[in-house]
Design a protein around this motif. Sequence first.
Motif, short mmCIF file in Angstrom:
data_model
loop_
_atom_site.label_atom_id
_atom_site.label_comp_id
_atom_site.label_asym_id
_atom_site.label_seq_id
_atom_site.Cartn_x
_atom_site.Cartn_y
_atom_site.Cartn_z
N GLY A 165 -3.03 24.80 12.98
CA GLY A 165 -2.83 24.32 11.45
C GLY A 165 -3.29 23.48 10.79
N TYR A 166 -2.71 23.72 9.75
CA TYR A 166 -3.05 23.57 7.72
C TYR A 166 -3.57 22.03 7.93
N GLU A 167 -4.47 21.27 7.18
CA GLU A 167 -4.75 20.11 7.39
C GLU A 167 -4.07 19.70 5.92
N SER A 168 -3.79 18.66 5.92
CA SER A 168 -2.79 18.04 4.43
C SER A 168 -2.77 16.52 4.09
N VAL A 169 -2.63 16.94 2.61
CA VAL A 169 -2.52 14.99 2.28
C VAL A 169 -1.23 14.76 2.63
N ARG A 170 -1.46 13.24 1.93
CA ARG A 170 -0.91 12.28 1.59
C ARG A 170 -0.91 11.43 0.92
N LEU A 171 0.95 11.83 -0.52
CA LEU A 171 0.19 10.38 -1.72
C LEU A 171 -0.04 8.59 -0.57
N ALA A 172 -0.80 8.48 -2.03
CA ALA A 172 -0.49 6.76 -1.23
C ALA A 172 0.34 5.91 -1.62
N ALA A 173 -0.01 4.90 -0.65
CA ALA A 173 1.60 4.34 -0.18
C ALA A 173 1.98 3.20 -1.04
N LYS A 216 1.33 4.78 -5.08
CA LYS A 216 1.90 4.99 -5.65
C LYS A 216 3.74 5.41 -5.09
N LEU A 217 4.12 5.42 -3.62
CA LEU A 217 5.16 5.45 -3.52
C LEU A 217 6.20 4.20 -3.19
N THR A 218 5.22 2.49 -3.65
CA THR A 218 5.87 1.54 -3.09
C THR A 218 6.25 1.08 -4.37
N THR A 219 7.40 0.24 -4.34
CA THR A 219 7.95 -0.98 -4.73
C THR A 219 7.87 -2.67 -4.21
N PHE A 220 7.09 -3.17 -4.78
CA PHE A 220 7.45 -4.92 -4.19
C PHE A 220 8.04 -5.49 -4.97
N LYS A 221 9.00 -6.21 -4.18
CA LYS A 221 10.15 -7.31 -4.74
C LYS A 221 10.11 -8.45 -4.54
#
Length: 209
Positions: free
Chosen positions: A194-202, A204-209
Motif C-alpha cells: 500500500g502507498y505511504e500517505s501524509v496528513r495535514l497538521a492538526a 491547520k484543521l483545528t480551531t479552539f474557541k
Amino acid sequence: MEKAKDFSTIMYGRKSVRVYDETYKIPHEEMLTMIQKATTAPSSVNMQPWRFVVAESDEAKEKLRPLIRFNTKQNDTSSAMVMIFGDLECYEYGEEIYNQAYEAGKMPKEVRDHQLAAIIPYYKSFSKSEMNDIVKVDSSLAAMQFMLVAREHGYETNPIGGFEADQLAEAFDLEKERYVPVIILSIGKAVEEGYESVRLAADKLTTFK
C-alpha cells in the motif's frame, strides 16, 4: 502481516491495500467475529443501523464487478468484499435491542420502556433524508472499526466509495428503498504494502474557541 496487538501499530500501519492473495479465504466464523467487534462502534440511540453483505463467492464477485467502477483489482483478488448498508428502518429492531439490554442487566425495565416509547416514534417521524444522514454516519463508524479490527486479525483493507449506489442493494437482494449503500471494504491477505500517505497538521484543521 502477522496479527497485530498494539493499537499504535494497528492504527498507524493501516494503508489502503488493493492487491491480495487470491487463494486465501477468510473463515465465516472469523469474519463474523470481526464484524461483531466492529459493531461495538457507537450509534445514535444504539439503533445499530449497519447491515453487512459479504461477497466472497465467484458468483457474488462477478455480480459486483460491473458496479464498482475502477475498483476491480480489489474485487478480483480480495478474500471478500464487505458491503455495508444503512437500514432506514433500523428502529424495527429497537424493541429487540432494548429488551436485550434489559435482560442483560444493563438497563432497568422502566428505562427500557421509557426509551422505547420516546425513541421509536421519534425515529419514525424522520424524513428519508434525515434517516439517510443518521445511518450513514453510524455505519461509517462501524466501517472504520472493521478496518482496524481486520489488521488485528492479520488482514488489510481498502475502503471503496466508487460504486453504483443506485444499483447495489437490488443486485444483492435488498430493498432499495430501505437499505442505503454506505461503503464497500475489500479485505484479504496483502501482497502489496500500500502507498505511504501524509496528513495535514492538526493545528491547520483545528480551531479552539
